[in-house]
Scaffold this active site. Structure first.
Site, short mmCIF file in Angstrom:
data_model
loop_
_atom_site.label_atom_id
_atom_site.label_comp_id
_atom_site.label_asym_id
_atom_site.label_seq_id
_atom_site.Cartn_x
_atom_site.Cartn_y
_atom_site.Cartn_z
CB THR A 143 -0.50 0.27 1.39
OG1 THR A 143 -1.51 -1.18 1.62
CG2 THR A 143 -1.47 1.23 1.56
NE ARG A 171 -7.37 -9.12 1.15
CZ ARG A 171 -6.75 -7.86 1.04
NH1 ARG A 171 -6.80 -6.99 -0.17
NH2 ARG A 171 -5.56 -7.81 1.81
CB VAL A 172 -12.38 -5.02 1.65
CG1 VAL A 172 -11.85 -3.49 2.09
CG2 VAL A 172 -13.42 -4.65 0.78
N GLY A 173 -8.91 -5.36 1.76
CA GLY A 173 -7.90 -5.32 2.85
C GLY A 173 -8.10 -4.02 3.62
CG ASP A 174 -4.46 -2.98 5.83
OD1 ASP A 174 -3.83 -3.53 4.90
OD2 ASP A 174 -3.47 -1.87 5.89
CB THR A 194 2.19 -0.96 3.78
OG1 THR A 194 2.28 -1.76 2.74
CG2 THR A 194 3.50 -1.08 4.60
N GLY A 195 0.73 -4.37 4.07
CA GLY A 195 1.39 -5.82 4.47
C GLY A 195 -0.20 -6.33 4.07
N GLY A 197 -3.16 -7.35 4.62
CA GLY A 197 -3.88 -6.56 5.34
C GLY A 197 -5.27 -7.25 6.63
N1 GLY Z 1 -2.51 -3.91 3.02
C1 GLY Z 1 -3.35 -4.32 1.92
C2 GLY Z 1 -4.25 -5.37 1.42
O1 GLY Z 1 -4.01 -6.02 2.11
O2 GLY Z 1 -5.35 -5.09 0.67
#
Ligand code: GLY
Length: 302
Positions: A143, A171-174, A194-195, A197
């Site tokens: 990210t 799918r939704v990340g952090d 970042t990483g 999520g």
């Molecule tokens: N950190 C971004 C994601 O996992 O979508």
């Protein structure tokens, strides 16, 4: 005093753009948006905007968010297709509505109403992204997150990502989830992540980091504590942490970063500096270092 920090070496272009605004008295929110635009438009960055990773159906579906530290207003969009700058949709949502998050078609429809330019999906997908998708090559999930403090004392944070390579549709990340992928409160501080999520979300990393600064920790202490705690908590509950990395800034513009894996880099610039510094961070503990934490705190099963 103004200051700007952003995730990964590729964000040095974001830091340069943000600094240009901040040094001429610009606002923190405009600085993070302007910085993120540069990375969203860069087809060489494989995890953000144009050129980002594709989902399981071979679509580019983007997540982004903004937060204004003065008002605590936030806007976020998830799984948006056909737009190069999802961060603009997030900002319009924050500025023009009372809502915090829009997903998929609803976010796309809102963007059209706001006059945000659309792009044909195929124009946003690069040959490299298509190749990664065909081979299902590697695992990518990074990210661009950026935090700014302006000379008026306002803080802002923004994030943008294509999310995990080959993610399930929807799918939704952090990155668009307040408190997980980002948080900012003027007068206290900001953080973004970042990483992987899923691991960042279940440990609510960004709000924790700002809370620790509010409680008196320095940015370095806060961000190190958050990464260590997130990692150790997942382990304690039987999990195997994936990548977790954060950058943060306090209300004085002091910055720090921490990670649980090698090769995490970030860009940083503040008043008095000519150009951003790009720094690589040694992990607090290393998720890939076999069964032992770097500082020997505890062992865990891989
Ligand atoms: N950190 C971004 C994601 O996992 O979508």
């Amino acid at each position: 005093m103004w200051s700007f920090i952003s995730t990964w070496a590729f964000s040095s272009q974001a830091a340069e753009a943000g600094a240009e605004l901040l040094k001429s008295g610009g606002r923190a929110m405009d600085a993070v948006i302007e910085g993120i635009h540069r990375v969203e438009s860069n087809p060489e960055v494989d995890c953000v905007g144009r050129g980002g990773f594709l989902n399981e159906k071979g679509e580019l579906a983007l997540d982004a968010a903004v937060m204004d530290g003065d008002t605590l207003k936030t806007g976020a969009v998830c799984a948006v297709r056909g737009f190069e700058h999802p961060v603009d949709i997030a900002r319009a949502l924050m500025d023009k509505t009372r809502h915090n998050i829009l997903v998929g078609e609803g976010a796309e429809e809102f963007a059209r109403k706001m006059g945000i330019p659309e792009s044909a999906m195929e124009d946003l997908i690069t040959e490299t992204a298509r190749e990664n998708w065909r081979k299902a090559a590697g695992i990518g999930h990074d990210t661009i997150g950026a935090i700014a403090l302006d000379e008026h004392g306002s803080m802002a944070v923004a994030t943008s990502t294509s999310g995990a390579n080959m993610k399930l549709c929807g799918r939704v990340g952090d990155s668009p989830i307040i408190g997980s992928g980002f948080y900012a409160e003027s007068g206290v501080g900001g953080a973004c992540a970042t990483g992987w999520g899923e691991d960042i979300m279940r440990t609510c990393c960004s709000f924790r980091c700002v809370s620790l600064m509010a409680a008196g920790m320095s940015p370095e202490e806060a961000v190190t504590t958050v990464v260590r705690t997130a990692h150790e908590t997942i382990v304690r509950h039987g999990g195997k942490p994936d990548c977790i990395a954060l950058v943060c800034m306090n209300a004085k513009g002091e910055c720090a970063a921490a990670c649980n894996h090698r090769e995490f880099s970030y860009a940083y610039i503040k008043e008095g500096m000519d150009a951003p510094l790009v720094l690589e961070k040694e992990p607090v503990l290393d998720k890939d270092a076999g069964n032992t934490f770097i500082d020997g705190v505890a062992g865990y099963e891989r």
